[in-house]
Structures are given as C-alpha cells and as structure tokens.
Design a protein around this motif. Sequence first.
Motif, PDB file in Angstrom:
ATOM      1  N   UNK A   1      15.576  -0.577  -5.708  1.00 29.58           N
ATOM      2  CA  UNK A   1      16.062  -1.415  -6.813  1.00 29.58           C
ATOM      3  C   UNK A   1      16.654  -2.714  -6.275  1.00 29.58           C
TER       4      UNK A   1
ATOM      5  N   UNK B   1      13.908  -5.046  -5.267  1.00 26.56           N
ATOM      6  CA  UNK B   1      13.205  -5.637  -6.408  1.00 26.56           C
ATOM      7  C   UNK B   1      14.059  -6.682  -7.114  1.00 26.56           C
ATOM      8  N   UNK B   2      15.378  -6.579  -6.984  1.00 30.23           N
ATOM      9  CA  UNK B   2      16.225  -7.654  -7.504  1.00 30.23           C
ATOM     10  C   UNK B   2      16.003  -8.910  -6.677  1.00 30.23           C
TER      11      UNK B   2
ATOM     12  N   UNK C   1      11.062  -9.675  -7.190  1.00 34.48           N
ATOM     13  CA  UNK C   1      10.422  -8.818  -8.185  1.00 34.48           C
ATOM     14  C   UNK C   1       8.907  -8.884  -8.065  1.00 34.48           C
TER      15      UNK C   1
ATOM     16  N   UNK D   1      10.852  -4.802 -12.011  1.00 33.23           N
ATOM     17  CA  UNK D   1      12.147  -4.201 -12.322  1.00 33.23           C
ATOM     18  C   UNK D   1      12.422  -4.260 -13.820  1.00 33.23           C
TER      19      UNK D   1
END
Lengths: 97, 97
Positions: free
Chosen positions: B24, B27-28, B31, B81
């Motif tokens: 996560x 992906x921040x 993306x 995301x």
Amino acid sequence: MLAYSGTVGDVFKALADPTRRVIMDELVLRDGQTLFELCARLMNVHGSQSSRQAVSQHLAVLEDAGLIATHRAGRTKIHTLNTEPLRSITERWPLDR
Amino acid sequence: MLAYSGTVGDVFKALADPTRRVIMDELVLRDGQTLFELCARLMNVHGSQSSRQAVSQHLAVLEDAGLIATHRAGRTKIHTLNTEPLRSITERWPLDR
DNA sequence: TTGACAGGCAAGTGTGTGCTTGCCTATTCT
DNA sequence: AGAATAGGCAAGCACACACTTGCCTGTCAA
C-alpha cells in the motif's frame, strides 16, 4: 498519558478479528465496562457467543494495540476506549486523492 | 463504480500483514504498477524479500478487500490504489471524543 | 473466617494464513 | 514459429492465532 507498547501493525491485527471489532463497537456505545459486563452485552446485545476467557484474551490484544486502556477498581477492571491509534491509518494512506 | 466483494473485516485482515501494508505504501508513492514493478520496488526500495508468488497472493487479498483495483493491459496487470474502504474505519469508531 | 465474586495464567487443540514449489496460460518480440 | 516475458493455479508445509480447559490469585460480603 497513555502507555501502550503496541506497534502500528498490532492495531490492524487487533481489528482483524470480528469479535474484537464488536467489543470496540460495544465500548463506543458504553465506555468503561468491566469484563463481565462486556461478556453479558456481547451475548445479549450483539449475539456473540464468546466465553469469558476468550473475551479476556481479546481485551488483552486490544490493550496491547493501544486501542483500549484499563485500570483496576477494587476487584473489577474498567476498560476504556482509545481510538487515537486509528488516526495513523488515514494519515498513512490519505483518503482524498 | 468499483465492484469488489470484500466485507468490512476483509479490509482489516488485509492490512494486518506488514508486507501488504508496504505494498500500500509503495502504491501511494507510485500508483498503477505491475506485479513485477512492485516486486522490484519492494526489494530495492523497501528491503522486502517476498517472492513473486507471495506478492501476487498479497495483491489478490488486497483486491478482494477492495483496497486496490486492477485492469489488464496487454500481458501486464495494472494495480491501482483505492483508499475508500478505509473511510469506514474512522466512521465506525469516531476519532474525536 | 468462609464463601462468593471478578479476573488471571498456562498448556493443549484445531483452524487459518503466508509462503513455497511446480507447472500452466497468455502475450509480445525476433 | 519459437522463445522470452508477465502472470495464474493448486497442492503442500510450517507457523500463528482463537479458543478451550483447568486451576490459581485477589477482593468483597456475611
């Protein structure tokens, strides 16, 4: 001044269990309950079937994660909700994109 | 219009794993990555040692929880995301008391 | 002081979960 | 067409976790 040793991951692992989430829900409804009160309310209000020992262990996990604080009052133990660790979730992965 | 079958509990169980939280995080930062890109970045940037299959299974869990969406582009699969399921957390247990 | 009440501790059990291993399908390139 | 690339599927393994069981400690009332 809260003293809990939980890491960030402990918060998620603590909330990964459905019974522990119901305990959180119940503490939102009525904060500062004892173990026996929580057991009774989980059964009657939320339809859970967890034993006293199971609830006790769940409370220990939630306390380690910093999501609840406890203090003894005579022979009972009062459990108080603390949602502050949840703040790090939305701070880590911001909602508005 | 996102179509994911995850329940509320799946979100917490998905985030209970440290590797999935790092995914996560990555992906921040960037993306829309593919599986191989994520594998490389997890190793080099985040110091993770997860295999391709392990990362693939983690991505499936995150997708089931509705935290990422995917679409195929040729022979690659793009992972996007979606932090919207996180909103239910702070809505369920409000932060300000 | 004796008994009931509120809770804690620790070992054992069974299921869930993360990861590996091996092989397979689909797409792109030469 | 053939090979390399990107990813998927499924069985197996090892560990973690939720829960039980049994017994113990501390507190209050009679």
